[in-house]
Design a protein around this motif. Sequence first.
Motif: not given
Ligand code: ZN
Length: 154
Positions: A47-49, A113-118
């Motif tokens: 998951q995105c950290v 790369v995170c889709y939500r927060c990049q």
């Molecule tokens: Zn994120």
Amino acid sequence: MKLSYRCPQCEQPHIGQQLADASSLNCECGWSRTIPADLMHDGRPTQCVVCGNADLWRQKNFPQGWGVLIVTIGAIISSIFYAYYQPLWAMGTLMIVALLDMGLYIWMPDVLVCYRCQSRHADVSTEGHPDFSHELFEKYRQEAIRQQQVERKD
Ligand SMILES: [Zn+2]
Ligand SMILES: [Zn+2]
């Protein structure tokens, strides 16, 4: 893992932060987030950290602009050779540039790369990770727009 992200609270950029033994993310503005103990799976984050989102896309860690710069320089050198009636050298230059571009692309490591927060997660395994999906990107873009509208109503 090296993490590059924008603080969700004050939007200050944090570039290439090493997370080797870190247990939390901290920003000078007071924002912090605990890094989950089970974050890594097979050498890659699940998951995105920064925001905990599970959707990440795989991308080459290729600084935008480098490719363009290489091609531009190649084109200039090539046109100089043309001007001096050296078509073989002109062609050769263009070929070298193309190879250089390709070599750099292959050699450059992947980032997630995170889709939500990049946020960008570098120095991780990206084996078997899905590539960029336009559908998912659009889904998160719409979500962000809705979020903004909700915030505006408040
Ligand atoms: Zn994120
Ligand atoms: Zn901050």
